[in-house]
Design a protein around this motif. Structure first.
Motif, mmCIF file in Angstrom:
data_model
loop_
_atom_site.group_PDB
_atom_site.id
_atom_site.type_symbol
_atom_site.label_atom_id
_atom_site.label_comp_id
_atom_site.label_asym_id
_atom_site.label_seq_id
_atom_site.Cartn_x
_atom_site.Cartn_y
_atom_site.Cartn_z
ATOM 1 N N LYS A 162 0.802 -1.253 0.007
ATOM 2 C CA LYS A 162 0.040 -0.015 -0.050
ATOM 3 C C LYS A 162 0.864 1.180 0.047
ATOM 4 O O LYS A 162 0.539 2.149 -0.664
ATOM 5 N N GLY A 165 2.675 1.457 -3.308
ATOM 6 C CA GLY A 165 1.683 2.009 -4.275
ATOM 7 C C GLY A 165 1.196 3.694 -4.106
ATOM 8 O O GLY A 165 0.800 4.061 -5.298
ATOM 9 N N SER A 275 -4.567 -3.619 -5.862
ATOM 10 C CA SER A 275 -3.359 -2.895 -6.318
ATOM 11 C C SER A 275 -2.981 -3.117 -7.766
ATOM 12 O O SER A 275 -2.759 -2.330 -8.607
#
Length: 341
Positions: A162, A165, A275
């Motif tokens: 996360k 990303g 993702s």
């Protein structure tokens, strides 16, 4: 030693020993599933290697605008750019700088279209420079120092998918609009915009997000294959509720699905799936702006995955969820209320 040369040497020297750490579900989660199904877990999870297929970038055109013709383009401000572009030094610029040069030459030619509309040499140069801009964008994305860095499995400064990303989205939001602007024939950037673009490119490469997400996909896919084999055996044997009625073991599985499965397994897989979907969405506008990039830059290629890997991941996750539902159904335990996609 120049920084760019240092980075290239570092990537070459570490290419055979890069850290490709586990990301996502592993043997601990698989053991929990085996235990709840009263089965033996696999000895280990076999994760497929990265597919090292380089995205080919076409060579730049050999178009050259002669000195006398360049002088006739003086009002377009192209003389110094053409002189630099025609020099050996100009041809050896870094990918991002070469991209800006090709864009500015094409921009100058477009500004002179009316004046030279009947000149075959000009029309040929205009077309070739349009194609060179597309090639220059591809070189930035697939053959630059930053493109190598974003694929590097060397440890990045992000602890999970996360975070890398989020950093990737931030950098991409400052890179892709300029690339699309070039492909669509928009105005080239002023120096401050060019500097911001260069900084965003470095930030993009430093995320190592292509490597991280690719590893997460491969890890999750390998885990699902192993877990699905356990579930398939449990469904076939039908040991949990052999008479088609709830048992203590069946209720334990229902509690497992509501608790550990939902919090630890489903959430982990959801992070990877989301993702991948977010990654694909980020690249979609650029693919729409260039048919060449759309063909070359599939999500599987960008993440160094075998063709069809992301589609296979979705299918295996669907099978995983349906398998839990089937086992709960054997126990008449409202499977649809227990598991969701």
């Amino acid at each position: 030693m120049p920084y760019n040369v240092f980075v290239v040497l570092l990537l070459i020297l570490t290419g055979c020993s890069q850290t490709d750490a586990q990301r996502g579900l592993g043997e601990a989660e698989l053991t929990r599933i085996a235990r709840i199904l009263d089965a033996d877990p696999p000895a280990h999870i076999t994760v497929s290697p990265r597919v090292r297929t380089e995205i080919a970038v076409p060579p730049f055109s050999e178009a050259r605008i002669g000195f006398t013709k360049a002088l006739s383009l003086g009002e377009c401000g192209l003389v110094p750019l053409i002189a630099e572009r025609n020099s050996a030094l100009g041809r050896q610029k870094a990918a991002s700088t070469r991209f800006i040069y090709e864009w500015r030459i094409w921009e100058g030619l477009m500004a002179c279209q009316t004046q030279f509309a009947d000149e075959p040499w000009f029309q040929a140069a205009l077309l070739e420079k349009r194609l060179d801009v597309d090639i220059a964008v591809q070189a930035v994305l697939f053959q630059s120092i930053e493109a190598d860095a974003v694929q590097s499995a060397l440890s990045a400064s992000f602890s999970d998918l996360k975070l890398s990303g989020a950093a990737y989205r931030d950098a991409w939001s400052r890179i892709s609009p300029l690339l699309i602007q070039a492909l669509q024939g928009g105005p080239s950037p002023i120096q401050a915009e060019h500097d911001a673009f260069e900084a965003a490119l470095k930030h993009w490469g430093d995320t190592r997000h292509h490597a991280a997400l690719g590893r997460a996909v491969r890890q999750t896919d390998a885990w699902l294959q192993a877990a699905n084999a356990l579930l398939q055996d449990a469904k076939t044997a039908n040991r949990i509720c052999p008479m088609g009625t709830p048992t203590a073991e069946g209720r334990q599985i229902a509690a497992f699905v509501r608790g550990y499965f939902a919090s630890s397994i489903q959430s982990e897989v959801a992070t990877v799936m989301q993702s991948v979907e977010g990654f694909d969405a980020l690249w979609r506008p650029l693919r729409s702006a260039s048919a060449t990039i759309a063909k070359a830059a599939t999500t599987d290629d960008l993440l160094l995955l075998a063709p069809g890997s992301t589609a296979a991941l979705k299918q295996r996750w669907q099978i995983h969820v349906e398998s839990w539902q089937a086992i709960l159904q054997q126990c008449q335990l409202a499977p649809r209320a227990e598991t969701t996609n």
